[in-house]
Design an enzyme around this catalytic site. Structure first.
Site, PDB file in Angstrom:
ATOM      1  N   ASP A  75       0.828  -1.210   0.000  1.00  0.00           N
ATOM      2  CA  ASP A  75       0.000   0.000   0.000  1.00  0.00           C
ATOM      3  C   ASP A  75       0.860   1.257   0.000  1.00  0.00           C
ATOM      4  O   ASP A  75       2.071   1.211   0.240  1.00  0.00           O
ATOM      5  CB  ASP A  75      -0.959   0.012   1.189  1.00  0.00           C
ATOM      6  CG  ASP A  75      -0.250  -0.006   2.536  1.00  0.00           C
ATOM      7  OD1 ASP A  75       0.797  -0.691   2.661  1.00  0.00           O
ATOM      8  OD2 ASP A  75      -0.724   0.664   3.464  1.00  0.00           O
ATOM      9  N   GLU A 129      -0.043  -1.059   5.594  1.00  0.00           N
ATOM     10  CA  GLU A 129       1.053  -0.689   6.496  1.00  0.00           C
ATOM     11  C   GLU A 129       0.970   0.772   6.876  1.00  0.00           C
ATOM     12  O   GLU A 129       1.444   1.168   7.929  1.00  0.00           O
ATOM     13  CB  GLU A 129       2.397  -0.983   5.832  1.00  0.00           C
ATOM     14  CG  GLU A 129       3.608  -0.889   6.782  1.00  0.00           C
ATOM     15  CD  GLU A 129       4.228   0.503   6.868  1.00  0.00           C
ATOM     16  OE1 GLU A 129       5.036   0.720   7.795  1.00  0.00           O
ATOM     17  OE2 GLU A 129       3.915   1.385   6.035  1.00  0.00           O
TER      18      GLU A 129
END
Lengths: 365, 365
Positions: A75, A129
């Site tokens: 991400d 994350e």
């Protein structure tokens, strides 16, 4: 290949980085990129691939003496007019180039090419994350399938200027509260001003003397900081509460419990509420796997001051380091970028360490 | 009379207070009550009535040597499950009872009954006192028709425990800013923490020594207080700004300009932005009209610490006092109330002073 969501792992690592960046994957929107990663890895006969939400795990099962985890998150922070990426003068510019699709591209290249590595390998590409910890794919994997994270050593390919950053500091977040008594501000002597009382909290912070312990030869540097303050009811009311939000970064020789004792003692006399507490990660450089890796990548090691997911391996007793392309100062910036030389160097050094190329062979496959 | 919006000024002052309270008139919603007040006053031949938005002015024009203004605001703070009002054991409970429809009822009774007063009278019932100053009906009247506010003396019937509160303190509001430099909170030594720097602002406030000047025999009491504080970007960012919102209540021997000089000097070294500055009101107790009034109501006078609309008369060089039924500590409270004895006493004392009744006559009309 025209479908932008199909990944060709035979392409070079820089083109693969571009391709990964252009699959937009802001946190909570990683399905497309996880699908592409899974589709690219599944056909590879030397890997056992499993999917856990939008986290993809691929492992060799060769019965080697050692196992190494190499991990990266898929991400990014939100798009900020910095997609698609562009290549210019040896630099790749755009969202995700630095944090951390260059690292992910290295991981995918290694996964495809290392059919017969000198160590067993576990590749983990995970989601979420960049947001609250309870969404984090690696956190979830450690809860649901901790055996997939077990290894002798772990490398998290977060941007670290392509040198090894070992361990990480812990991070404790707390609210320190000064209490007072309301009164009309025109008759302030009838109350107790909580904001004035909070001056003592700030005075203590201003005189804080940071610990700088040396652990495995690395000097850490703690920090104790107000990162927020709030108080006040209305301009005509003496405030009865002022809350200072404090962040404590503690070296990995302190446990979470010790960190809590420290802040409670430091703010003695004030109400302290712990709102978050994440352990640090011991550098673990004395372990054989870590030692060999550091030698293989040139021997330079720095302590990691910020908290990273390496700590999730430490709690499983797996020594872990950060090692990835990109200057971390440009992570989360609008002008995020990565030096192409960083990407190529990281790939080359890992291939060599894992036995694909000879140490002096400068070019990849 | 069944229409709740028709006011019968021949009723007693307590019933009239109830009636006024039950016409809901939260700030910006005063049209109905202003209509009712205007409709009740217009038929009275001894008064000249004018309407200015939702502010109603009624004057006698008898050519007396002195003119007195008696004023009250028609609006209230928001409803808080405290309407309609209820009468119980000599107390009237509910929104507006204290702040300040009891005072308004006294004004309307005086306006109706004093057909031949010993001083010319100007009654002002105005809107929007409980909100930002620029909406205030008395402020607007001072801008548009200052001649209607001219007088030898003014009485504002704000709750004052039915004794005279003279003058008022000024109120200055400012933002005091500490500046720093952002950094990641894990590498805090690379930045400057603005919240820590704000500790010095709070330290100065904590050591502030209040002036208590005596003016016209009344001891005022200044105050300098943080009434708000804010700072912080994110828990992982060293903050580069902290703003302390400071309120300075200054005695009426200081001008607005002197108050500003004081705070700028007090916070020397920090950026100070003045956001509001309202002058105080000199008690003016040496003026003949003020002296006689104070004697008539028993001689007890206290200084007013909070800012009130009396200051709007002071700038027109009209001495002004607060004198009204109700304990100001219950203004704006859910359990707002007023002692019926207060309402009746205020009405009686004003009637006597204005020549309607003999000093020892204890009952009203």
């Amino acid at each position: 290949m025209t479908d932008p969501h199909v990944l060709d792992l035979s392409t070079d690592v820089v083109s693969l980085t571009e391709r990964l960046c252009n699959i937009e994957s802001v946190s909570h929107n990683e399905r497309a990129i996880a699908d592409a990663v899974e589709a690219a890895l599944r056909p590879l006969g030397h890997l056992t691939v499993t999917r856990h939400g939008n986290t993809v795990v691929a492992r060799t099962e060769l019965g080697r003496d050692e196992r190494v985890v190499i991990a990266g998150h898929l991400d990014t922070v939100p798009v900020n007019s910095n997609l698609p990426v562009r290549r210019e003068d040896g630099i790749l510019h755009g969202l995700g180039t630095c944090d951390m699709k260059a690292g992910d591209a290295v991981i995918l290249k290694l996964a495809a090419d290392l059919t017969d590595p000198n160590r067993d390998l576990t590749f983990i590409l995970y989601d979420c994350e960049e947001i609250e910890s309870h969404h984090n794919g690696l956190f979830k994997l450690a809860m649901s399938d901790p055996e997939l994270m077990r290894a002798d050593f772990a490398i998290l390919m977060e941007p670290s200027d392509a040198i090894v950053e070992a361990g990480c500091q812990g991070s404790l977040q707390c609210d320190v509260r000064a209490a007072g008594e309301r009164a009309h501000s025109a008759r302030s002597w009838k109350g107790v001003n909580a904001i004035h009382k909070a001056g003592e909290i700030l005075n203590r912070l201003a005189t804080y003397d940071a610990r700088t312990p040396v652990i495995d030869g690395l000097e850490y540097h703690e920090g104790l900081n107000a990162v927020g303050i709030s108080g006040g009811v209305a301009t005509n009311v003496l405030p009865d509460e002022c809350v200072v939000s404090v962040n404590y970064r503690f070296a990995p020789d302190r446990t979470e419990a010790e960190a809590e004792v420290f802040v409670r003692d430091f703010f003695d006399g004030f109400e302290v509420t712990i709102t978050d507490n994440s352990p640090g990660a011991h550098p673990g450089l004395s372990r054989p796997a870590a030692k060999e890796f550091i030698e293989a990548v040139g021997g330079e090691v720095k302590p990691k001051f910020g908290w990273t997911d390496v700590a999730r391996f430490t709690v499983l007793d797996v020594p872990a380091v950060n090692f990835g392309p990109g200057d971390p100062m440009f992570a989360h910036k609008q002008d995020e970028h990565v030096a192409i030389e960083h990407i190529e160097r990281c790939e080359r050094q890992l291939r060599t360490w894992l036995g694909l190329d000879k140490p002096d062979h400068r070019e990849g496959s």
